[in-house]
Design a protein around this motif. Structure first.
Motif, PDB file in Angstrom:
ATOM      1  N   LYS A 164       0.829  -1.205   0.000  1.00 14.21           N
ATOM      2  CA  LYS A 164       0.000   0.000   0.000  1.00 14.21           C
ATOM      3  C   LYS A 164       0.864   1.255   0.000  1.00 14.21           C
ATOM      4  O   LYS A 164       0.545   2.244  -0.652  1.00 14.21           O
ATOM      5  CB  LYS A 164      -0.935   0.015   1.213  1.00 14.21           C
ATOM      6  CG  LYS A 164      -2.005  -1.053   1.201  1.00 14.21           C
ATOM      7  CD  LYS A 164      -2.904  -0.973  -0.018  1.00 14.21           C
ATOM      8  CE  LYS A 164      -3.757   0.270  -0.048  1.00 14.21           C
ATOM      9  NZ  LYS A 164      -4.711   0.264  -1.188  1.00 14.21           N
ATOM     10  N   GLY A 165       1.989   1.207   0.736  1.00 14.70           N
ATOM     11  CA  GLY A 165       2.890   2.350   0.755  1.00 14.70           C
ATOM     12  C   GLY A 165       3.510   2.591  -0.609  1.00 14.70           C
ATOM     13  O   GLY A 165       3.575   3.728  -1.085  1.00 14.70           O
ATOM     14  N   GLN A 166       3.943   1.520  -1.268  1.00 12.33           N
ATOM     15  CA  GLN A 166       4.570   1.649  -2.584  1.00 12.33           C
ATOM     16  C   GLN A 166       3.605   2.255  -3.598  1.00 12.33           C
ATOM     17  O   GLN A 166       4.016   3.003  -4.484  1.00 12.33           O
ATOM     18  CB  GLN A 166       5.049   0.282  -3.065  1.00 12.33           C
ATOM     19  CG  GLN A 166       6.251  -0.250  -2.284  1.00 12.33           C
ATOM     20  CD  GLN A 166       6.574  -1.690  -2.620  1.00 12.33           C
ATOM     21  OE1 GLN A 166       5.760  -2.403  -3.221  1.00 12.33           O
ATOM     22  NE2 GLN A 166       7.759  -2.141  -2.228  1.00 12.33           N
ATOM     23  N   GLN A 167       2.314   1.934  -3.456  1.00 11.32           N
ATOM     24  CA  GLN A 167       1.314   2.487  -4.373  1.00 11.32           C
ATOM     25  C   GLN A 167       1.254   4.013  -4.275  1.00 11.32           C
ATOM     26  O   GLN A 167       0.915   4.682  -5.238  1.00 11.32           O
ATOM     27  CB  GLN A 167      -0.072   1.910  -4.054  1.00 11.32           C
ATOM     28  CG  GLN A 167      -0.300   0.511  -4.592  1.00 11.32           C
ATOM     29  CD  GLN A 167      -1.751   0.100  -4.434  1.00 11.32           C
ATOM     30  OE1 GLN A 167      -2.379   0.338  -3.399  1.00 11.32           O
ATOM     31  NE2 GLN A 167      -2.286  -0.511  -5.467  1.00 11.32           N
ATOM     32  N   GLN A 168       1.574   4.548  -3.085  1.00  7.05           N
ATOM     33  CA  GLN A 168       1.517   5.992  -2.883  1.00  7.05           C
ATOM     34  C   GLN A 168       2.911   6.618  -2.829  1.00  7.05           C
ATOM     35  O   GLN A 168       3.095   7.716  -2.314  1.00  7.05           O
ATOM     36  CB  GLN A 168       0.736   6.313  -1.613  1.00  7.05           C
ATOM     37  CG  GLN A 168      -0.701   5.837  -1.680  1.00  7.05           C
ATOM     38  CD  GLN A 168      -1.565   6.435  -0.584  1.00  7.05           C
ATOM     39  OE1 GLN A 168      -1.313   7.526  -0.102  1.00  7.05           O
ATOM     40  NE2 GLN A 168      -2.588   5.721  -0.185  1.00  7.05           N
ATOM     41  N   GLY A 169       3.906   5.894  -3.333  1.00  5.97           N
ATOM     42  CA  GLY A 169       5.249   6.445  -3.386  1.00  5.97           C
ATOM     43  C   GLY A 169       5.903   6.574  -2.030  1.00  5.97           C
ATOM     44  O   GLY A 169       6.733   7.465  -1.821  1.00  5.97           O
ATOM     45  N   MET A 170       5.535   5.711  -1.100  1.00  6.52           N
ATOM     46  CA  MET A 170       6.070   5.785   0.250  1.00  6.52           C
ATOM     47  C   MET A 170       6.628   4.428   0.670  1.00  6.52           C
ATOM     48  O   MET A 170       6.332   3.405   0.055  1.00  6.52           O
ATOM     49  CB  MET A 170       4.978   6.193   1.248  1.00  6.52           C
ATOM     50  CG  MET A 170       4.244   7.464   0.878  1.00  6.52           C
ATOM     51  SD  MET A 170       3.031   7.919   2.119  1.00  6.52           S
ATOM     52  CE  MET A 170       4.104   8.567   3.377  1.00  6.52           C
ATOM     53  N   THR A 171       7.423   4.436   1.715  1.00  9.94           N
ATOM     54  CA  THR A 171       7.836   3.204   2.366  1.00  9.94           C
ATOM     55  C   THR A 171       7.032   3.097   3.654  1.00  9.94           C
ATOM     56  O   THR A 171       6.990   4.046   4.434  1.00  9.94           O
ATOM     57  CB  THR A 171       9.346   3.233   2.683  1.00  9.94           C
ATOM     58  OG1 THR A 171      10.059   3.418   1.469  1.00  9.94           O
ATOM     59  CG2 THR A 171       9.789   1.939   3.325  1.00  9.94           C
ATOM     60  N   SER A 172       6.366   1.977   3.870  1.00  4.58           N
ATOM     61  CA  SER A 172       5.456   1.865   5.021  1.00  4.58           C
ATOM     62  C   SER A 172       5.636   0.528   5.719  1.00  4.58           C
ATOM     63  O   SER A 172       6.109  -0.442   5.129  1.00  4.58           O
ATOM     64  CB  SER A 172       3.999   2.031   4.561  1.00  4.58           C
ATOM     65  OG  SER A 172       3.693   1.103   3.535  1.00  4.58           O
TER      66      SER A 172
ATOM     67  N   VAL B  36      -0.805  -2.485  21.716  1.00 10.50           N
ATOM     68  CA  VAL B  36      -0.264  -1.286  21.079  1.00 10.50           C
ATOM     69  C   VAL B  36       0.384  -1.654  19.750  1.00 10.50           C
ATOM     70  O   VAL B  36       1.167  -2.582  19.672  1.00 10.50           O
ATOM     71  CB  VAL B  36       0.781  -0.595  21.988  1.00 10.50           C
ATOM     72  CG1 VAL B  36       1.288   0.683  21.328  1.00 10.50           C
ATOM     73  CG2 VAL B  36       0.189  -0.282  23.350  1.00 10.50           C
ATOM     74  N   LYS B  37       0.007  -0.938  18.700  1.00  9.96           N
ATOM     75  CA  LYS B  37       0.589  -1.126  17.378  1.00  9.96           C
ATOM     76  C   LYS B  37       0.933   0.249  16.808  1.00  9.96           C
ATOM     77  O   LYS B  37       0.370   1.263  17.212  1.00  9.96           O
ATOM     78  CB  LYS B  37      -0.402  -1.814  16.426  1.00  9.96           C
ATOM     79  CG  LYS B  37      -0.687  -3.269  16.764  1.00  9.96           C
ATOM     80  CD  LYS B  37       0.412  -4.182  16.285  1.00  9.96           C
ATOM     81  CE  LYS B  37       0.029  -5.638  16.478  1.00  9.96           C
ATOM     82  NZ  LYS B  37      -0.127  -6.033  17.881  1.00  9.96           N
ATOM     83  N   GLY B  38       1.834   0.273  15.852  1.00 10.69           N
ATOM     84  CA  GLY B  38       2.164   1.513  15.169  1.00 10.69           C
ATOM     85  C   GLY B  38       2.132   1.307  13.668  1.00 10.69           C
ATOM     86  O   GLY B  38       2.464   0.228  13.182  1.00 10.69           O
ATOM     87  N   VAL B  39       1.725   2.319  12.936  1.00 13.09           N
ATOM     88  CA  VAL B  39       1.766   2.286  11.472  1.00 13.09           C
ATOM     89  C   VAL B  39       2.627   3.459  11.033  1.00 13.09           C
ATOM     90  O   VAL B  39       2.346   4.608  11.359  1.00 13.09           O
ATOM     91  CB  VAL B  39       0.366   2.416  10.851  1.00 13.09           C
ATOM     92  CG1 VAL B  39       0.464   2.373   9.339  1.00 13.09           C
ATOM     93  CG2 VAL B  39      -0.550   1.310  11.360  1.00 13.09           C
ATOM     94  N   LEU B  40       3.702   3.149  10.303  1.00 13.09           N
ATOM     95  CA  LEU B  40       4.667   4.170   9.898  1.00 13.09           C
ATOM     96  C   LEU B  40       4.752   4.217   8.373  1.00 13.09           C
ATOM     97  O   LEU B  40       4.793   3.182   7.718  1.00 13.09           O
ATOM     98  CB  LEU B  40       6.048   3.843  10.476  1.00 13.09           C
ATOM     99  CG  LEU B  40       7.224   4.709  10.019  1.00 13.09           C
ATOM    100  CD1 LEU B  40       7.050   6.147  10.497  1.00 13.09           C
ATOM    101  CD2 LEU B  40       8.537   4.135  10.525  1.00 13.09           C
ATOM    102  N   ALA B  41       4.778   5.415   7.840  1.00 13.97           N
ATOM    103  CA  ALA B  41       5.018   5.602   6.407  1.00 13.97           C
ATOM    104  C   ALA B  41       5.897   6.837   6.250  1.00 13.97           C
ATOM    105  O   ALA B  41       5.651   7.863   6.890  1.00 13.97           O
ATOM    106  CB  ALA B  41       3.706   5.786   5.650  1.00 13.97           C
ATOM    107  N   ILE B  42       6.942   6.733   5.445  1.00 13.35           N
ATOM    108  CA  ILE B  42       7.790   7.899   5.202  1.00 13.35           C
ATOM    109  C   ILE B  42       8.028   8.055   3.709  1.00 13.35           C
ATOM    110  O   ILE B  42       7.944   7.092   2.945  1.00 13.35           O
ATOM    111  CB  ILE B  42       9.140   7.829   5.945  1.00 13.35           C
ATOM    112  CG1 ILE B  42      10.022   6.700   5.398  1.00 13.35           C
ATOM    113  CG2 ILE B  42       8.948   7.682   7.436  1.00 13.35           C
ATOM    114  CD1 ILE B  42      11.433   6.735   5.933  1.00 13.35           C
ATOM    115  N   ALA B  43       8.294   9.282   3.310  1.00 13.88           N
ATOM    116  CA  ALA B  43       8.582   9.581   1.905  1.00 13.88           C
ATOM    117  C   ALA B  43       9.613  10.704   1.850  1.00 13.88           C
ATOM    118  O   ALA B  43       9.689  11.533   2.758  1.00 13.88           O
ATOM    119  CB  ALA B  43       7.309  10.007   1.168  1.00 13.88           C
ATOM    120  N   LYS B  44      10.395  10.734   0.778  1.00 18.34           N
ATOM    121  CA  LYS B  44      11.308  11.861   0.571  1.00 18.34           C
ATOM    122  C   LYS B  44      10.494  13.117   0.276  1.00 18.34           C
ATOM    123  O   LYS B  44       9.434  13.056  -0.339  1.00 18.34           O
ATOM    124  CB  LYS B  44      12.241  11.584  -0.613  1.00 18.34           C
ATOM    125  CG  LYS B  44      13.228  10.447  -0.419  1.00 18.34           C
ATOM    126  CD  LYS B  44      14.097  10.297  -1.672  1.00 18.34           C
ATOM    127  CE  LYS B  44      15.041   9.119  -1.562  1.00 18.34           C
ATOM    128  NZ  LYS B  44      15.888   8.981  -2.769  1.00 18.34           N
TER     129      LYS B  44
END
Length: 439
Positions: A228-236, A246-254
């Motif tokens: 899903k991250g790759q579809q939006q140009g992100m690493t997730s 407790v869970k975390g969801v992380l996505a980062i992009a340049k």
């Protein structure tokens, strides 16, 4: 000017060269380009021999470079130029098929050859050095954040949500080359969500929904999140903590596709940073809870009495409240319950009584279990006799315990601050005496 030194003789004197070589004749016209230059530039034509420098390349050649070549032709001047000072010295690209890609970071030296037989232009590519430097600066910023927030994790006044929000802001501010999008989920609700724009919010919400619905677990969920991250140009990714609620969801992009950093390495470092800091905060929360709460009933323990008493006294001094009372509660014939029905049943009775005590409290009231069947309540601005009768009735209501109908009565003593005592020991002693008179 003498004839140009033969090319093969000239190149053999350089040894192994990493980078570009351009050789001009005494008039500043093109004689030779090495393979490195050809691989990193678009040329007007492969028939470049005898052409001026600015007519060989597709793209702008820096006027500074052209002036340096003229200087070398006319007065044997050498010159060194750096990409950092003179942007786009030559139109050189990491991949010449992608001219929109970031230009290489290079230094260029213009040097007259011996006896003015020609001009040597040497190009050194330091893009990888710049990339490493950017990555080092990014790593240093993350390490500083980690150090600062490991210390802040022990701050009991800072909730996990506030703690996470604070260091995510720091990452965004200190590591300005990336966009960080993070959602912290506790139980079934996201308790913190950081996002910069609408599409990224939708990504986090969709992943949160999958976590809540348990449609996917483990590696299947991780693969889905990555996709899903790759579809939006992100690493997730999903971050799993030792506390399973407790869970975390992380996505980062340049911030820009032209930024020269490794997104995968950056993702790993940010993910590890968030995981370690949240784990540390969760551990402190657990330790703090264990230090201040009774493990059976969840009420505050005796060790926390003094701190809460000081808080009430401070509120009184600041005129936020007019008075406060301390209630000492002891269950009648509790030993008999343990003897007849066992300690397991006795523990269930204590838990039930604690629940009823909690339900009788206002927002600013506090309750403690200070011994086996002894409890203390601190309440502000209350009529003690009325509350005592109300609490006795609530505690004594019948309930089921292991299929048995149980009922337990209580004796309650009360003391008020400051009329009945000026410190905690005096109040407890007086409230304890009044409680025993009822027994």
């Amino acid at each position: 000017m003498k004839e140009l030194i033969p090319i093969d003789v000239l190149l053999s004197s350089f040894g192994s060269i990493e980078g570009g070589i351009i050789i001009l004749n005494a008039q500043g016209k093109m004689v030779y380009l090495n393979e490195w230059v050809q691989n990193h530039a678009l040329l007007m034509s492969d028939k470049y021999y005898g052409q001026p420098l600015d007519e060989v390349f597709e793209g702008d050649v820096s006027p500074v470079l052209l002036e340096s070549v003229d200087g070398a032709v006319n007065s044997s001047l050498s010159r060194v130029m750096s990409y950092r000072i003179h942007k786009n010295i030559l139109p050189l690209y990491r991949n010449k098929q992608m001219v929109d890609e970031q230009a290489l970071s290079v230094s260029v030296s213009v040097t007259p050859l011996p006896d003015m037989t020609g001009i040597l232009i040497r190009i050194v590519d330091y893009s990888s050095l710049v990339k490493r430097e950017k990555q080092l600066r990014l790593n240093e910023a993350l390490l500083k954040i980690e150090k600062d927030y490991f210390q802040k994790a022990s701050d009991e006044t800072l909730s996990t949500e506030e703690f996470v929000a604070s260091f995510i802001r720091q990452i965004t501010d200190k590591v300005s080359v990336i966009d960080v999008h993070f959602s912290l989920i506790r139980g079934q609700e996201p308790v913190y969500r950081c996002h910069s724009d609408q599409p990224k919010e939708e990504l986090l919400i969709e992943i949160e929904r999958c976590i809540h619905s348990k449609e996917m677990l483990g590696q299947e969920l991780d693969r889905f999140v990555t996709y899903k991250g790759q579809q939006q140009g992100m690493t997730s990714s999903v971050i799993h903590f030792s506390d399973e609620s407790v869970k975390g969801v992380l996505a980062i992009a340049k911030r820009s596709d032209l930024l020269d950093i490794s997104l995968d390495k950056t993702m790993t470092k940010v993910q590890n940073l968030i995981h370690n800091l949240v784990e540390w905060k969760i551990s402190y929360e657990k330790l703090s809870y264990m230090a201040t709460h009774d493990s059976l009933t969840g009420l505050f323990n005796r060790a926390y009495l003094t701190k809460k008493f000081d808080e009430f006294r401070r509120q009184l001094e600041e005129r936020k409240i007019d008075r406060f009372s301390l209630f000492f509660i002891d269950l009648n014939k509790f030993k008999q319950i343990n003897d007849e029905h066992g300690h397991k049943c006795g523990d269930k009775v204590l838990v039930k009584v604690a629940q009823r005590i909690k339900s009788s409290l206002e927002a600013d009231d506090v309750a403690f279990r200070i011994g086996g069947d002894e409890f203390v309540i601190m309440k502000a601005d209350i009529d003690p006799p009325t509350y005592v009768e109300f609490l006795k009735h609530r505690i004594s209501s019948s309930f089921l315990c292991d299929g048995l109908v149980m009922s337990v009565s209580s004796a309650i003593g009360c003391a008020q601050y400051p009329n009945d005592g000026e410190n905690l020991d005096e109040l407890i002693h007086l409230a304890d005496e009044k409680m025993y008179r009822q027994k």
